[in-house]
Design a protein around this motif. Structure first.
Motif, short mmCIF file in Angstrom:
data_model
loop_
_atom_site.label_atom_id
_atom_site.label_comp_id
_atom_site.label_asym_id
_atom_site.label_seq_id
_atom_site.Cartn_x
_atom_site.Cartn_y
_atom_site.Cartn_z
N ASP A 102 40.12 37.83 49.18
CA ASP A 102 41.21 37.36 48.30
C ASP A 102 41.51 35.88 48.51
O ASP A 102 41.82 35.15 47.57
N THR A 106 41.77 32.93 45.75
CA THR A 106 42.95 32.08 45.57
C THR A 106 42.55 30.61 45.60
O THR A 106 42.95 29.82 44.74
N LEU A 155 46.31 38.42 41.19
CA LEU A 155 45.54 38.24 42.42
C LEU A 155 46.44 37.99 43.63
O LEU A 155 46.09 38.33 44.75
N PRO A 159 46.85 41.84 47.15
CA PRO A 159 46.71 42.03 48.60
C PRO A 159 47.86 42.82 49.24
O PRO A 159 47.69 43.46 50.28
#
Lengths: 201, 272
Positions: A102, A106, A155, A159
């Motif tokens: 992730d 990002t 996004l 997480p």
């Protein structure tokens, strides 16, 4: 769909910039196919997705390197490619087989967002007589800007979710994938704007 | 939104996504409209510039035609009759005349030919002042001002602070014509009692400044008049300045007691 349009109009539009996007679309398609295969066989496909992140980021960085005119920004893109690769490698060695990276996504999104903004700024500063929407690169940048903006919050949100909970929010991702596909198709299908451009001082 | 909420997407995520999307779309729309606006503005400016060029070109052609007509008229109306008269004195019949009449005829013809020579010299001088050619801009301007002062109607003077290195001959002629045109305009329209010209040297340019105490123009008037169909002289000044890449500024002194015209002439390497 954009890949088909690219192949159909290939003779008219032999543009090096489009080749990168075509390559990316093909890789994306293959990655999705492989993802589908692993999903149906209950296998984990973290490695392929994480590798796809690297290829996607590199392709888009190369695309921006080709369309941006400023030498300083081109150097920044090269520096970003190296930095991103080191960061991705570090993350991949640590977590590449256990989860999606992730953090890399990002970083990719933020850097691409910055390049998209710079592309628009450059189009305002260095004006020629061609309207921005007559250029293929505009539609490609717009496709990725809308996709990145649309999925940015998603996004950041994912997480924090547990287990497979994220899958129910993925409809948002599909909506933006469709929008991106339409915009990329427009870019691939439109006529190449080869008319000589007149620079204003 | 309701449709997406029905998929169980939390409002925070939905609002964030919509917010980001809205920003992205707003940015794209802004870029498109801004670029269109700028391009249209630039095209309009280019069009106006082309129009201005056309006006200047027409003015310079008109000037050239007027100059030709004037020379043609001078030659036809003055030199022609003078030479025809001289020819009359020098006919074959002259050999039959007595000596005294012959001498008188030759003397008259000689006088008329001298007059014709003077006339042609004047025409030639009006095309290229010999003082300018031989002694430069400073002497030509001094000479020109001396003639105006001779009329006694107003006080005209000039001061060249540093003109050791002459401009190129064609540039000198252009500057001289501009000065002539400005002085003519002042004489015709301003009703001033004095005209003062100064010259200064910059590192890469030469500045010529004219002061007068009559009615004058400011830059806005100048630009307006040079774009309109009137003001042929001003258009000529502009087209001449364009040739030498010079600049001109019309302004009124802050004290509002006199007007200033400043000509900025860039110098070439060998003129420094």
């Amino acid at each position: 769909m954009p890949a088909i349009f690219y192949l159909v109009t290939y003779k008219k539009n032999r543009d090096r910039k489009l080749r990168v996007i075509f390559f990316l679309i093909i890789i994306n398609f293959l990655s999705d196919l492989y993802g589908l295969y692993t999903d149906t066989h209950n296998q984990k496909n973290y490695i392929s997705y994480n590798l796809y992140i690297l290829i996607e980021t590199f392709s888009l960085y190369i695309f921006f390197y080709q369309i941006i005119l400023s030498g300083a920004v081109k150097k920044t893109i090269l520096l970003t490619i190296i930095s991103f690769f080191i960061f991705w490698l570090y993350q991949f060695i640590r977590f590449g087989q256990q989860r999606f990276l992730d953090e890399c996504i990002t970083v990719e999104n933020i850097s691409l967002l910055a390049f998209c903004l710079y592309y628009y700024i450059e189009k305002i500063i260095k004006i020629d007589t061609a309207y921005i929407y007559t250029e293929k690169s505009f539609w490609i940048v717009t496709a990725y800007l809308i996709f990145i903006s649309g999925t940015f919050f998603l996004l950041l949100y994912i997480p924090g979710l547990k287990g497979q909970e994220w899958q129910k929010y993925y409809v948002l991702n599909y909506v933006f994938v469709i929008i991106r596909t339409i915009l990329l198709s427009i870019a691939m299908f439109m006529k190449n704007n080869d008319s000589p451009k007149q620079k204003f001082n | 939104m309701i449709l997406l909420q029905s998929f169980g997407i939390p409002p925070t995520l939905l609002l964030g996504t919509i917010g980001m999307l809205f920003l992205a779309i707003a940015l794209i729309i802004f870029i498109i409209f801004h670029q269109r606006k700028v391009i249209r503005y630039q095209l309009k400016m280019q069009q106006m510039e082309a129009e201005q060029q056309k006006i200047l070109l027409r003015a310079s052609i008109r000037l050239q035609e007027e100059e030709r007509q004037r020379i043609a008229a001078d030659l036809h109306d003055d030199a022609g009759p003078l030479l025809a008269t001289a020819r009359l004195y020098l006919t074959e019949n002259m050999v039959n005349l007595d000596k005294a009449t012959q001498l008188q005829s030759i003397f008259n013809a000689k006088q008329i030919i001298d007059e014709a020579i003077q006339l042609i010299r004047n025409i030639s001088h009006s095309l290229m002042p010999p003082t300018l050619k031989n002694f430069g801009l400073e002497s030509a301007v001094n000479d020109f001002f001396h003639k105006i002062n001779g009329s006694g109607s107003l006080n005209v003077n000039c001061r060249f602070h540093d003109y050791k290195v002459r401009l190129k001959p064609d540039k000198e002629l252009t500057v001289f014509r501009i000065i002539q045109e400005l002085i003519n305009n002042i004489l015709k329209h301003s009703n001033s009692s004095f005209i003062h010209l100064t010259q200064h040297n910059g590192e890469d340019n030469m500045i010529i400044r004219l002061h007068h105490d009559g009615r004058g123009l400011n830059q806005e008037d100048f630009l307006k008049m040079s774009k309109s169909n009137v003001g042929l002289g001003l258009k000529n000044i502009q087209s001449r300045l364009k040739v030498i890449h010079g600049d001109i500024l019309f302004e009124q002194d802050p004290s509002e007691s006199f007007y200033k015209v400043t000509i900025d002439i860039p110098k070439d390497y060998n003129e420094k």
